[in-house]
Design a protein around this motif. Structure first.
Motif, PDB file in Angstrom:
ATOM      1  N   ASN A  33       0.829  -1.211   0.000  1.00  0.00           N
ATOM      2  CA  ASN A  33       0.000   0.000   0.000  1.00  0.00           C
ATOM      3  C   ASN A  33       0.859   1.255   0.000  1.00  0.00           C
ATOM      4  N   LYS A  36       2.252   1.792  -3.340  1.00  0.00           N
ATOM      5  CA  LYS A  36       1.191   2.076  -4.313  1.00  0.00           C
ATOM      6  C   LYS A  36       0.643   3.503  -4.185  1.00  0.00           C
ATOM      7  N   GLY A  94      -7.110  -5.781   1.482  1.00  0.00           N
ATOM      8  CA  GLY A  94      -5.795  -5.931   2.121  1.00  0.00           C
ATOM      9  C   GLY A  94      -5.779  -5.555   3.593  1.00  0.00           C
TER      10      GLY A  94
HETATM   11 MG   LIG Z   1      -3.762  -2.990  -0.299  1.00  0.00          MG
END
Ligand SMILES: [Mg+2]
Ligand SMILES: Nc1ncnc2c1ncn2[C@@H]1O[C@H](COP(=O)(O)OP(=O)(O)O)[C@@H](O)[C@H]1O
Length: 133
Positions: A33, A36, A94
């Motif tokens: 994350n 990203k 997630g």
């Molecule tokens: Mg994620």
């Protein structure tokens, strides 16, 4: 992702007794994350020993999260659609799964964030895993 710097800081060797695969799954989710949602700046991964626990924190200088979105962060399929933000791939599962896993391991995850500045997720888990999952 354009140009981000990754750093890792650990106090030598830190070992825990527990579920390696699940522990990795949580850390990979948080790091994934951070990378990203960060276009420039840095992602810092730190591990430190606390009182009977290990804390793994993942800090980024990414897009951050609005205060009103923080409460839905760990919901299943929870994805934040901020205006003007490019759409990123993902399922929104997630963090939901990471929190469930952290619970199973006797640990927890907490998040702090400032919109437009960055986020920090801290995964705390006991040094010694006792029963449960
Ligand atoms: Mg994620
Ligand atoms: N490091 C982060 N910086 C900014 N937003 C984040 C970060 N981590 C999670 N989020 C927000 O929380 C949502 C849920 O995260 P997650 O459950 O991992 O879903 P996914 O990665 O599949 O979108 C993301 O879609 C994003 O909006």
């Amino acid at each position: 992702m354009e140009d981000i710097r990754l750093s890792l800081e650990t106090p030598g060797r830190l070992s825990i007794r527990g579920d390696e695969w699940r522990t990795k799954q949580v850390i990979m989710n948080l790091v994934g994350n951070a990378v990203k949602f960060t276009d420039s700046g840095k992602v810092e991964i730190k591990a430190a020993r606390g009182d009977g626990v290990v804390e793994v924190s993942v800090r980024d200088t990414g897009i951050g999260i609005a205060r009103e979105d923080m409460k839905a962060l760990f919901n299943a399929f929870g994805r934040i659609r901020a205006k003007g933000m490019p759409i990123k791939e993902g399922t929104g599962l997630g963090l939901y799964l990471s929190q469930k896993i952290a619970d199973l391991l006797g640990g927890s995850i907490r998040a702090e964030s400032v919109l437009g500045k960055g986020s920090e997720f801290t995964f705390t888990l006991p040094l010694e895993y006792k029963g449960g999952a």
